[in-house]
Design an enzyme around this catalytic site. Structure first.
Site, PDB file in Angstrom:
ATOM      1  N   HIS A  49     -63.105  13.573  44.767  1.00  0.00           N
ATOM      2  CA  HIS A  49     -63.954  12.693  45.558  1.00  0.00           C
ATOM      3  C   HIS A  49     -63.997  11.320  44.894  1.00  0.00           C
ATOM      4  CE1 HIS A  49     -66.538  14.506  42.473  1.00  0.00           C
ATOM      5  NE2 HIS A  49     -67.297  13.425  42.555  1.00  0.00           N
ATOM      6  N   THR A  52     -61.686   6.399  46.318  1.00  0.00           N
ATOM      7  CA  THR A  52     -60.338   5.898  46.019  1.00  0.00           C
ATOM      8  C   THR A  52     -59.779   6.635  44.808  1.00  0.00           C
ATOM      9  OG1 THR A  52     -61.380   4.088  44.776  1.00  0.00           O
ATOM     10  CG2 THR A  52     -60.576   3.565  46.979  1.00  0.00           C
ATOM     11  N   ARG A  53     -58.460   6.861  44.813  1.00  0.00           N
ATOM     12  CA  ARG A  53     -57.749   7.445  43.678  1.00  0.00           C
ATOM     13  C   ARG A  53     -56.432   6.703  43.478  1.00  0.00           C
ATOM     14  NH1 ARG A  53     -59.633  12.358  41.609  1.00  0.00           N
ATOM     15  NH2 ARG A  53     -61.890  12.191  41.842  1.00  0.00           N
ATOM     16  N   LYS A 266     -64.846  -0.743  41.647  1.00  0.00           N
ATOM     17  CA  LYS A 266     -64.930   0.586  41.030  1.00  0.00           C
ATOM     18  C   LYS A 266     -64.058   0.668  39.780  1.00  0.00           C
ATOM     19  CE  LYS A 266     -63.446   5.350  41.805  1.00  0.00           C
ATOM     20  NZ  LYS A 266     -62.714   6.271  42.705  1.00  0.00           N
ATOM     21  N   CYS A 315     -67.839  13.007  38.073  1.00  0.00           N
ATOM     22  CA  CYS A 315     -66.879  13.994  38.539  1.00  0.00           C
ATOM     23  C   CYS A 315     -66.388  14.737  37.309  1.00  0.00           C
ATOM     24  CB  CYS A 315     -65.736  13.349  39.320  1.00  0.00           C
ATOM     25  SG  CYS A 315     -64.637  12.306  38.339  1.00  0.00           S
TER      26      CYS A 315
END
Length: 393
Positions: A49, A52-53, A266, A315
Site C-alpha cells: 500500500h 506509489t511504489r 512522499k 508498512c
C-alpha cells in the site's frame, strides 16, 4: 450433514501484490483458482500500500533482476491496458550517492551492461534540471528515463478484477488456519471453510513463515515509516519535474516520489530504524521521533518540499538474510510453491513474480531463471505435515 470440500486447480494464499498477479496469470491460463486473503483487498496491514511504489531499470542489487524487470514492465503495461487506467508512470529515476558508493556505481554498471539509456549528473546539475533536489555538488547520480512509479492499490485491484472476470474466486477477510499435503494435492482449512486443490501457492508476505516452516528464521518483518510533506514550492514536486529517487547520504539511504494521489511529497528511509517486529503486534501508528527523523532529511536535501506534514503511514519490509527474494517449490511437497519478493524492493517485480508463480504451479518450473532465488542457498531443513498459522492478535 458434512459439508463437501471445494476443489480447485490452485489455491493462492495472500492476495497482495504477488498473490493478485499470480491469481490473474493462472486464471488467464484457464485454471480454476481460489485466492484467500485474511484482510481486506487491498489492505494496509502489510507491504502493498502507500499510493506509489518505485520501479527502476538500473538495478544495482544484482544483474539477475534486470532481465526480470524488462518482463515486469511488459506485464504492467498488459494489465493496465486491460484495466483501462494508467498504473505505470515512467517519469525517470535517480540513483545517487558518493562517487564510489554502491548505489551510484552499481546503477551505472547496470545501465552500461544492459545498454539502458542514462545520464550521469552531479548534485549541482540535478538541482539545475530538477530544482526540488538540493544534493551536495560531489554527489553523482545515474538518471534513467524509464524509471518511475506504480500505483499499488490500483495494481492489486486491477489484477483481482481481471482475474474475477476470467472466473477466479477471491475471498477477503478469510484467514487460513492450516494447510496439509494430500496424495493428489493439498487441503486448506480457513476460519470459514475447507478447500482442496491440485496446487498451493503461498504469497503471504510477512506471514509467510507462519505457514511455511522451511522459512522459519529466514524472514524478518521490519517496521517502515513513510511521510508526505506539503511542498513549499509545489511546482518543483510534480511528476513532470521530479523523478523518483534512491539516494545514499550520510544519514542513510532514502527513497522518494513526486506529489501524486494524495497531498504531499512522499519519502522514506530504507529500513527506517531497523526495528524487527511481529506482524501481529506491529505498532502501526507513526510517532514524533519517526516524523522528526524524516523531516530532518527533507529539510536538508529537499528544503522546498519540507512544508507541513500532511500524512504519515507505516508498512513492513520482510527481509531475508541476504536481502534477495526467495522463490521456490516446497522442499518436501512439490505441489506447493511460495515466494517472498521482499526486503523492501519487491513490488516492482510483482507482475513477473505472478507469471513465475503461475509457471511453478502449472508445471513445477518457470521460463524465467530463478536459480538465484532458490531456498537451498539457506539450507532450510525438513518440516512437519500440517502447518498452522497463529490467530490474529
Amino acid at each position: 450433514m458434512q459439508r463437501l470440500t471445494k476443489r480447485f486447480n490452485t489455491i493462492v494464499i495472500g492476495v497482495g501484490a504477488a498473490g493478485s498477479a499470480t491469481i490473474y496469470e493462472l486464471a488467464k491460463r484457464g485454471k480454476q483458482v481460489l485466492g484467500l486473503e485474511r484482510f481486506d483487498i487491498p489492505h494496509e496491514m502489510g507491504s502493498s500500500h502507500g499510493h506509489t511504489r518505485i520501479i527502476r531499470l538500473a538495478y544495482y542489487e544484482h544483474p539477475t533482476y534486470v532481465m526480470l524487470l524488462h518482463r515486469s514492465y511488459e506485464l504492467w503495461r498488459e494489465i493496465q491496458g486491460r484495466a483501462g487506467e494508467q498504473l505505470l508512470h515512467t517519469i525517470g529515476s535517480i540513483d545517487a550517492g558518493p562517487p564510489d558508493s554502491r548505489v551510484f556505481q552499481g546503477a551505472l554498471q547496470s545501465a552500461i551492461e544492459h545498454n539502458l539509456a542514462h545520464e550521469v549528473l552531479t548534485g549541482t546539475e540535478i538541482a539545475q534540471r530538477f530544482p526540488g533536489y538540493r544534493l551536495p555538488h560531489e554527489t553523482l547520480a545515474l538518471y534513467q528515463p524509464q524509471g518511475g512509479f506504480l500505483v499499488p492499490e490500483r495494481c492489486i485491484i486491477s489484477y483481482v478484477e481481471a482475474a474475477q472476470a476470467l472466473g477466479a474466486e477471491v475471498h477477503g477477510r478469510e484467514r487460513v488456519l492450516e494447510w496439509q499435503p494430500l496424495a493428489d494435492g493439498v487441503r486448506v482449512t480457513t476460519n470459514r471453510d475447507v478447500y482442496e486443490a491440485d496446487r498451493l501457492v503461498i504469497t503471504a508476505g510477512a506471514w509467510n513463515s507462519t505457514l511455511l516452516p522451511p522459512l522459519a528464521g529466514l524472514l524478518t518483518p521490519e517496521r517502515q515509516v513513510l511521510a508526505w510533506l506539503q511542498p513549499r514550492r509545489p511546482e518543483h514536486f510534480t511528476p513532470a519535474r521530479f523523478p523518483v529517487f534512491n539516494l545514499l547520504v550520510g544519514e542513510g539511504r532514502y527513497y522518494g516520489f513526486p506529489v501524486f494521489g494524495i497531498p504531499g511529497f512522499k519519502f522514506g528511509r530504507y529500513h527506517h530504524l531497523e526495528e524487527a517486529v511481529n506482524p501481529e503486534t506491529l505498532d502501526r501508528e507513526p510517532n514524533d521521533y519517526d516524523e522528526q527523523l524524516l523531516r530532518e532529511f527533507a529539510e536538508r536535501y529537499f528544503p522546498d518540499g519540507a512544508g507541513p506534514t500532511m500524512t504519515m503511514r507505516s508498512c513492513m519490509f520482510t527481509n531475508t538474510p541476504d536481502r534477495h527474494f526467495i522463490i521456490d517449490l516446497h522442499p518436501q511437497y512439490p505441489q506447493v510453491s511460495f515466494t517472498s519478493p521482499c526486503s523492501g524492493h519487491g513490488f516492482k517485480f510483482a507482475s513477473v513474480i505472478g507469471e513465475i508463480m503461475a509457471d511453478l504451479a502449472e508445471r513445477g518450473e518457470s521460463r524465467h531463471n530463478i536459480e538465484f532465488f532458490r531456498l537451498a542457498r539457506f539450507r532450510a531443513g525438513a518440516q512437519p505435515a500440517a502447518h498452522a498459522a497463529p490467530a490474529l492478535a
